[in-house]
Design a protein around this motif. Structure first.
Motif, PDB file in Angstrom:
ATOM      1  N   ALA A  14       0.829  -1.202   0.000  1.00  0.00           N
ATOM      2  CA  ALA A  14       0.000   0.000   0.000  1.00  0.00           C
ATOM      3  C   ALA A  14       0.860   1.247   0.000  1.00  0.00           C
ATOM      4  O   ALA A  14       2.004   1.233   0.448  1.00  0.00           O
ATOM      5  CB  ALA A  14      -0.915  -0.007   1.223  1.00  0.00           C
ATOM      6  N   GLN A  46      -3.634   6.053   0.069  1.00  0.00           N
ATOM      7  CA  GLN A  46      -4.357   5.313   1.091  1.00  0.00           C
ATOM      8  C   GLN A  46      -4.229   6.006   2.438  1.00  0.00           C
ATOM      9  O   GLN A  46      -3.141   6.422   2.822  1.00  0.00           O
ATOM     10  CB  GLN A  46      -3.769   3.906   1.197  1.00  0.00           C
ATOM     11  N   ILE A  51      -5.647   1.361   5.030  1.00  0.00           N
ATOM     12  CA  ILE A  51      -4.606   0.325   5.025  1.00  0.00           C
ATOM     13  C   ILE A  51      -4.883  -0.715   6.106  1.00  0.00           C
ATOM     14  O   ILE A  51      -4.839  -1.924   5.864  1.00  0.00           O
ATOM     15  CB  ILE A  51      -3.212   0.964   5.215  1.00  0.00           C
ATOM     16  N   LEU A  65       4.753  -0.944   3.049  1.00  0.00           N
ATOM     17  CA  LEU A  65       4.316   0.414   2.730  1.00  0.00           C
ATOM     18  C   LEU A  65       5.390   1.107   1.909  1.00  0.00           C
ATOM     19  O   LEU A  65       6.580   1.013   2.207  1.00  0.00           O
ATOM     20  CB  LEU A  65       4.064   1.217   4.019  1.00  0.00           C
TER      21      LEU A  65
END
Lengths: 137, 320
Positions: A14, A46, A51, A65
């Motif tokens: 993400a 996001q 997330i 991430l």
């Protein structure tokens, strides 16, 4: 006789925050896919809530991430907070992007076990995930 | 969490318990089988919708828009999105959430991505089991999205109450390839991306195909949507509701329930038989030996298959 099928490692990739550069995230997602993992890719921009909620619903083993905006010290702790609020406390966290050397200890302190900067060999990330992903079911 | 805890959690609407339960069912663990056994009696309340169609017709966007429409109607929604696994690495990139961003923050929606994993008959086992879990968790509507690429995927989509087939105006070839099974699999036909040229032609082609189908009690409506703009979903939802009412009112409702139960059992049994037989044949070296014989053309593949099945059968009757 057991009929248990092999459990594939599930990874959420993400991008928190507002930068839209997702090339790195996509390269990592693809590398992990090619290594036999199931990668849930959620796209750019996001929020920490999104997330954490995606991680909960997808029951992932690992969260990666990617961030290039410089807001990591702002956003990463909030992701961890949101995960904790949902009882998601057994995932492996790693990150990549632009994380200045001086910030790495702080990122590690909030729970990120791997920090991968530009130029990282994807094999190193694959190996890191394989060696550290929790085995839960 | 063990099986009884997970069962209690799923029934109480605990999202984390549901997520972990899905993981168990997906991996076909002993706990997963206990979960299905314990929860099956609590299923059957949700409206289950299968959405299928070729890659690129906008299924994910369509499913997101359909879910939003269901939410507007005050219903909670569970979504299971199946994407293919790579046949080379067994890995997968599951990207359906990209189209469903706005649903992630909605407490009335639970969305799970699944990889088809390409294991023998396994997809139906996993996916119908996951739909059952969401049903037991109390979602009003459960949507199962699969790429209508192979027999397995189509079969899975049809294991739901109402199957929606999504096509596009550019999908001429697509309609051709699907027409053999079109009438049987879908109760609602959708031409998505209706804002691009040719939508009306596509509708006409579908209508022509339907016209030559055999007699039936349900007339599948053909609807146009532009899912990206949330257009046309009201009509799709209304059509699904009408089909659901039709299912309940139908004189053949019991019959259809039994037919569905049978096809589920058969699909599951087929997967189990395949996996157990192959596991035995591999472990005993039977498969390896037959492979050698066929590769060296000392035996033909059909005879080898017979030999394999005979060996399995002898072993299984001994086990009794």
């Amino acid at each position: 006789m057991t009929t248990d099928t092999a459990r594939n490692i599930r990874v959420l990739i993400a991008k928190p925050g507002l930068d839209g550069h997702d090339r790195g995230a996509k390269v990592v997602a693809r590398a992990l896919r090619d290594a036999g993992m199931e990668v849930i890719y959620t796209g750019i921009r996001q929020t920490p809530q999104m997330i954490a909620e995606a991680a909960l619903q997808e029951d992932v083993d690992v969260i990666g991430l990617s961030i290039l905006s410089g807001a990591h010290l702002e956003l990463f702790p909030r992701v961890v907070e949101e995960l904790r609020a949902r009882g998601v406390d057994d995932v492996l966290l790693f990150c990549g992007g632009i994380i200045p050397q001086d910030d790495i200890p702080r990122v590690e302190a909030i729970g990120f076990k791997g920090v991968f900067g530009p130029g990282t060999n994807t094999n190193d990330i694959i190996e890191f995930v394989r060696n550290n992903a929790p085995q839960r079911v | 969490m063990d099986a009884p805890e997970l069962i209690a959690g799923v029934r109480a609407g605990d999202r984390r318990a549901l997520a972990r339960s899905i993981t168990h069912v997906e991996a076909d663990t002993a706990t997963g089988r206990q979960l299905l056994a314990g929860l099956y009696a609590h299923t059957g309340r949700a409206t289950t919708i299968g959405v299928t169609g070729s890659a690129g017709v906008g299924k994910s966007t369509f499913v997101a828009a359909l879910a939003r429409e269901q939410r507007r109607r005050g219903r909670t929604v569970g979504i299971v999105a199946v994407d293919p696994s790579s046949p080379f690495s067994n890995g997968a990139i599951l990207g359906d959430r990209i189209r469903m961003q706005d649903l992630t923050g909605d407490g009335g929606v639970f969305m799970r991505s699944m990889a088809s994993r390409g294991n023998l008959g396994g997809l139906s086992e996993m996916a119908t089991g996951v739909v059952d879990l969401m049903d037991a968790a109390g979602f009003d509507v459960v949507i199962l999205e699969t790429v209508g690429a192979g027999q397995d995927e189509v079969e899975v989509a049809t294991a739901t109450g109402t199957t929606v087939l999504v096509t596009t105006p550019a999908g001429g070839d697509d309609i051709q390839s699907m027409k053999a099974g079109l009438m049987e699999i879908a109760q609602v036909l959708v031409v998505n991306k209706a804002d691009i040229a040719g939508a009306d032609t596509a509708v006409m082609q579908l209508r022509a195909l339907l016209a030559i189908a055999s007699e039936r009690t349900w007339e599948p409506p053909i609807l146009k949507t532009t899912a990206r703009e949330d257009k046309g979903l009201d009509e799709v939802s209304a059509a699904i509701d009408r089909h659901q009412a039709h299912l309940k009112a139908s004189a053949h409702a019991d019959e259809e329930r039994r037919a569905l139960a049978q096809s589920q059992i058969v699909a599951l049994a087929r997967g189990l038989v395949q996996r157990r037989a192959l596991a035995f044949a591999r472990a005993e070296g039977i498969l390896g030996q037959l492979v050698e014989e066929v590769a060296e053309r000392r035996r033909d593949p059909r005879a080898a298959a017979d030999a394999l099945v005979d060996a399995v059968q002898r072993n299984w009757s001994r086990a009794d």
